[in-house]
Write an enzyme that holds these catalytic residues in place. Structure first.
Site, PDB file in Angstrom:
ATOM      1  N   ASP B  98       0.861  -1.190   0.000  1.00 25.10           N
ATOM      2  CA  ASP B  98       0.000   0.000   0.000  1.00 25.10           C
ATOM      3  C   ASP B  98       0.892   1.233   0.000  1.00 25.10           C
ATOM      4  O   ASP B  98       1.101   1.895   1.021  1.00 25.10           O
ATOM      5  CB  ASP B  98      -0.939  -0.007   1.206  1.00 25.10           C
ATOM      6  CG  ASP B  98      -2.117   0.933   0.982  1.00 25.10           C
ATOM      7  OD1 ASP B  98      -2.154   1.588  -0.075  1.00 25.10           O
ATOM      8  OD2 ASP B  98      -2.993   1.011   1.862  1.00 25.10           O
ATOM      9  N   HIS B 206      -8.208   0.654   7.115  1.00 25.03           N
ATOM     10  CA  HIS B 206      -8.428   2.045   6.693  1.00 25.03           C
ATOM     11  C   HIS B 206      -9.723   2.589   7.296  1.00 25.03           C
ATOM     12  O   HIS B 206     -10.672   1.848   7.508  1.00 25.03           O
ATOM     13  CB  HIS B 206      -8.464   2.124   5.171  1.00 25.03           C
ATOM     14  CG  HIS B 206      -7.131   1.815   4.560  1.00 25.03           C
ATOM     15  ND1 HIS B 206      -6.972   1.378   3.286  1.00 25.03           N
ATOM     16  CD2 HIS B 206      -5.890   1.868   5.096  1.00 25.03           C
ATOM     17  CE1 HIS B 206      -5.685   1.189   3.051  1.00 25.03           C
ATOM     18  NE2 HIS B 206      -5.011   1.466   4.143  1.00 25.03           N
ATOM     19  N   PHE B 207      -9.712   3.881   7.550  1.00 16.05           N
ATOM     20  CA  PHE B 207     -10.889   4.454   8.223  1.00 16.05           C
ATOM     21  C   PHE B 207     -10.966   5.948   7.993  1.00 16.05           C
ATOM     22  O   PHE B 207      -9.989   6.598   7.598  1.00 16.05           O
ATOM     23  CB  PHE B 207     -10.823   4.188   9.732  1.00 16.05           C
ATOM     24  CG  PHE B 207      -9.608   4.770  10.409  1.00 16.05           C
ATOM     25  CD1 PHE B 207      -9.561   6.119  10.739  1.00 16.05           C
ATOM     26  CD2 PHE B 207      -8.506   3.984  10.709  1.00 16.05           C
ATOM     27  CE1 PHE B 207      -8.439   6.665  11.346  1.00 16.05           C
ATOM     28  CE2 PHE B 207      -7.378   4.523  11.317  1.00 16.05           C
ATOM     29  CZ  PHE B 207      -7.351   5.873  11.634  1.00 16.05           C
ATOM     30  N   GLU B 209     -12.263   8.964  10.627  1.00 12.14           N
ATOM     31  CA  GLU B 209     -12.633   9.079  12.038  1.00 12.14           C
ATOM     32  C   GLU B 209     -12.842  10.548  12.396  1.00 12.14           C
ATOM     33  O   GLU B 209     -12.022  11.387  12.036  1.00 12.14           O
ATOM     34  CB  GLU B 209     -11.518   8.467  12.898  1.00 12.14           C
ATOM     35  CG  GLU B 209     -11.824   8.435  14.379  1.00 12.14           C
ATOM     36  CD  GLU B 209     -10.756   7.662  15.158  1.00 12.14           C
ATOM     37  OE1 GLU B 209     -10.721   6.422  15.070  1.00 12.14           O
ATOM     38  OE2 GLU B 209      -9.959   8.310  15.863  1.00 12.14           O
ATOM     39  N   ASN B 332       4.074   4.757   4.401  1.00 13.54           N
ATOM     40  CA  ASN B 332       4.682   3.675   3.601  1.00 13.54           C
ATOM     41  C   ASN B 332       5.295   4.344   2.377  1.00 13.54           C
ATOM     42  O   ASN B 332       4.585   4.617   1.395  1.00 13.54           O
ATOM     43  CB  ASN B 332       3.628   2.682   3.091  1.00 13.54           C
ATOM     44  CG  ASN B 332       3.202   1.655   4.108  1.00 13.54           C
ATOM     45  OD1 ASN B 332       3.610   1.698   5.253  1.00 13.54           O
ATOM     46  ND2 ASN B 332       2.378   0.731   3.675  1.00 13.54           N
ATOM     47  N   SER B 382      -5.814   2.720  17.663  1.00 11.19           N
ATOM     48  CA  SER B 382      -6.692   1.730  17.044  1.00 11.19           C
ATOM     49  C   SER B 382      -8.118   2.269  17.103  1.00 11.19           C
ATOM     50  O   SER B 382      -8.393   3.258  17.780  1.00 11.19           O
ATOM     51  CB  SER B 382      -6.588   0.421  17.804  1.00 11.19           C
ATOM     52  OG  SER B 382      -6.927   0.643  19.151  1.00 11.19           O
ATOM     53  N   MET B 383      -9.021   1.582  16.375  1.00 12.04           N
ATOM     54  CA  MET B 383     -10.405   2.021  16.339  1.00 12.04           C
ATOM     55  C   MET B 383     -10.993   2.114  17.757  1.00 12.04           C
ATOM     56  O   MET B 383     -10.858   1.176  18.538  1.00 12.04           O
ATOM     57  CB  MET B 383     -11.214   1.011  15.534  1.00 12.04           C
ATOM     58  CG  MET B 383     -12.666   1.325  15.421  1.00 12.04           C
ATOM     59  SD  MET B 383     -13.483  -0.007  14.560  1.00 12.04           S
ATOM     60  CE  MET B 383     -13.134  -1.361  15.639  1.00 12.04           C
ATOM     61  N   HIS B 406       3.968   5.204  13.673  1.00  5.84           N
ATOM     62  CA  HIS B 406       2.820   5.522  12.806  1.00  5.84           C
ATOM     63  C   HIS B 406       1.480   5.127  13.412  1.00  5.84           C
ATOM     64  O   HIS B 406       0.436   5.392  12.834  1.00  5.84           O
ATOM     65  CB  HIS B 406       2.992   4.866  11.439  1.00  5.84           C
ATOM     66  CG  HIS B 406       2.510   3.444  11.358  1.00  5.84           C
ATOM     67  ND1 HIS B 406       2.905   2.463  12.235  1.00  5.84           N
ATOM     68  CD2 HIS B 406       1.664   2.840  10.486  1.00  5.84           C
ATOM     69  CE1 HIS B 406       2.327   1.319  11.905  1.00  5.84           C
ATOM     70  NE2 HIS B 406       1.576   1.521  10.860  1.00  5.84           N
TER      71      HIS B 406
END
Lengths: 136, 483
Positions: B98, B206-207, B209, B332, B382-383, B406
């Site tokens: 990615d 992926h999100f 938020e 990345n 994290s979520m 990251h």
């Protein structure tokens, strides 16, 4: 667990990994494809079947396997098709994969790519075994 | 596996695996971690992968490992390798499939209290405007010619189409446009994947938020970035979609075929490389930069859709509904940067995989307003857990190749997470805590459960302690959209 053919998910911290086994390399390719689709939790819809072919250079088996799974992933990503029947034949130094495919239902999980990480196809008794890591 | 007794302790948060550890190592491995997190990392292949990466030709010591490290494929996630541009190599697997996966942060002046009743509507509208999930295509239709333009001009293409402002571009790493991006060596397979996926979020980790600025630690830096306590901000975590995945796939395959021209042995095939000055290396560099430009453009378009959602939901409630760009940063990426090595300015290709650039004051390419302070470093948790906005430091250039962590880093495998967490229950729990969740797949939600990740606060405390970044603001999630 089917002793002659099969696959199972194995633990990987961040990505997804399967172990697959089959008596021949061609059957092992199919088990790996089924394993990848199982990880994606993708199910075929009830629509019409279409046929898609892949021609793979007959190179080292590990490279052929990753090439096949990568090309299948590309078809799934672009055409939103999932294979239901596979047939692999060999002629003139190349492998031909014929797949009956159907549009898949919404949902599922994404696999970004098929990796070569620690990929080895090994003979254990009369079966071939391999482990494939997928980037998710 | 590498045992704890094979790692030398430098301080409570710095550790080294000496290049004497294995005969093929060309660099030491320097790990920024607490003892506890290091023990976790030594429980999988993370450190072995860092040792493997330290054998890449042309690598300059040290190979750096961040506290959020976890096992990847070939190169560890949370790894940084600087490779001499003169005699070194480039490795697609050390950048990742990615390409230019990254994070964008947008800030608003909308106060949480003023907005909280609209959060369900905001989450639904964001979910409608920002296409996500497996096989989902975007609303933006582009031609092959336009894709070629995006490969060269990145987020600038979006500005041409009225979907980006000058400030958006200035406040993006590389101004959203890597100079040598070209579609010249990109396959038809990649183009087929790239055409329909522009402006989509994808799935997996992926999100999008929406967060509330919960705490400001560095008032001055926060003010410059436009972050204010209790106001809403928006994070977008996404990359180059199938376009970048296919480019990396194609080049790993090509490099494996051509590898015998310059090498004979690899500790891991995913570390296959080509010399930077070879035709193969140059072709990958151009294609990688094209994918990076696609990703900058993709996040720009998602930001445009998010602004539309904010406008729909808040325009009748407040005049200040605009989302201002704070920064967009890759985690990345392969970048050509200059460092002083033995007092000689040396051009290196910094491979960052799961690591964020963290330039300090005066860093090359920073926008004017950030240059005196350093760049924003975006560290999503994290979520359902908190995130951090940090600021890069001068020290990062000296000890971590201008890089920082990251995210939180995974702790638990995805299969285990699915066994111990039920997606529907997790959704209910998070909603019970006041976090709106819109997710395409309950299984996917379970895999991203907070307990599957390390504690982001602990990770951030380590990078702050070693001095590679400083804390600016703490964010608390209020709505999460996942594919």
């Amino acid at each position: 667990m089917n002793k002659r053919h099969g696959f199972q998910e194995i633990e990987h911290t961040a990505d997804k990994e399967i172990e697959a086994w089959a008596p021949t390399f061609e059957e092992l390719m199919i088990e790996c494809a089924k394993g990848m689709i199982s990880l994606m939790a993708i199910k075929p819809g009830s629509g019409a079947k279409v046929i898609r072919d892949l021609i793979l250079p007959d190179i080292e088996n590990e490279m052929t396997l990753v090439g096949f799974l990568g090309d299948l992933l590309q078809i799934m990503d672009v055409q939103h098709l999932v294979p239901t029947v596979y047939k692999i034949s060999k002629s003139k130094g190349r492998k031909k994969v014929e797949m009956e495919m159907k549009k898949f239902l919404p949902g599922g999980r994404e696999i970004k790519a098929v990796t070569h990480h620690n990929l080895r196809i090994i003979q254990k008794g009369y079966l071939l075994h391999t482990q494939v890591v997928f980037d998710v | 596996m590498i045992r704890m007794d094979q790692i030398e302790k430098i301080s409570d948060f710095e550790w080294v695996i000496s290049r004497k550890f294995r005969g093929d190592m060309l660099a030491d491995v320097r790990i920024f971690s607490s003892q506890e997190l290091l023990k976790i990392a030594s429980g999988d292949l993370s450190l072995e992968q860092a040792v493997n990466a330290s054998a890449l030709p042309g690598i300059i010591s040290p190979m750096v490992v961040m506290p959020d490290v976890h096992q990847g494929y070939g190169f560890p996630i949370g790894g940084v390798a600087a490779i001499n541009a003169k005699n070194g190599v480039i490795s697609p697997g050390a950048i990742g499939y990615d390409i230019n996966c990254g994070v964008r942060l947008l800030a608003s002046s909308i106060e949480f209290e003023q907005a909280k009743d609209q959060l369900p509507s905001l989450a639904t509208t964001l979910n409608q405007y920002c296409p996500s999930g497996v096989g989902v295509e975007g609303d933006i239709r582009i031609s092959k010619k336009e894709l070629d333009e995006i490969c060269c001009s990145g987020a600038r293409w979006a500005m041409k189409k009225g979907m980006a402002s000058d400030d958006d571009l200035r406040r993006t790493e590389e101004a959203g446009e890597m100079a040598k991006g070209t579609s010249e060596n990109i396959s038809h397979k990649a183009i087929e994947r790239g055409l329909p996926q522009l402006g989509t979020l994808g799935a997996g980790n992926h999100f999008i938020e929406v967060d509330r600025v919960d705490q400001i630690i560095d008032e001055n830096a926060a003010k410059i970035m436009g972050l204010f306590k209790d106001c809403l901000v928006l994070q977008i975590h996404c990359g180059s979609r199938g376009f970048g995945h296919q480019i990396c796939t194609d080049f790993v395959q090509q490099f494996l075929v051509s590898f015998r021209k310059w090498g004979s042995d690899l500790p891991d095939r995913e570390l296959v490389y080509a010399p930077l000055d070879s035709n193969e290396g140059k072709a990958y560099l151009g294609a990688m930069q094209a994918a990076a430009n696609y990703a900058f453009c993709n996040r720009q378009l998602l930001a445009h859709f998010a602004r539309k959602a904010f406008s729909d939901v808040f325009s009748k409630k407040t005049h200040n509904f605009h989302l201002r760009q704070v920064y967009d940063v890759a985690h990345n990426m392969g970048k050509m940067e200059t460092y002083s090595i033995n007092n000689i300015a040396t051009r290196v290709c910094v491979h960052r995989k799961g690591a964020t650039r963290a330039f300090g004051p005066g860093g090359e390419g920073l926008p004017q307003e950030y240059s005196p302070f350093g760049q924003p470093v975006l560290v999503p948790g994290s979520m359902g857990t908190d995130s951090w906005v940090l600021i890069g430091s001068e020290k990062s250039k000296n000890i971590s190749w201008g890089s920082c962590c990251h995210g939180a880093g995974r702790l638990m495998s995805r299969s285990k997470a699915k066994h111990v967490v039920r997606g529907d229950r997790l959704k209910a729990e998070l909603e019970g805590e006041g976090i709106e969740i819109r997710a395409g797949s309950m299984g996917g939600l379970a895999e991203e459960a907070p307990q599957a990740y390390k504690d982001v606060d602990e990770v951030v405390a380590i990078v702050e302690h070693v001095g590679i970044a400083g804390k600016v603001a703490h964010l608390r999630p209020v709505a999460v959209i996942k594919g």
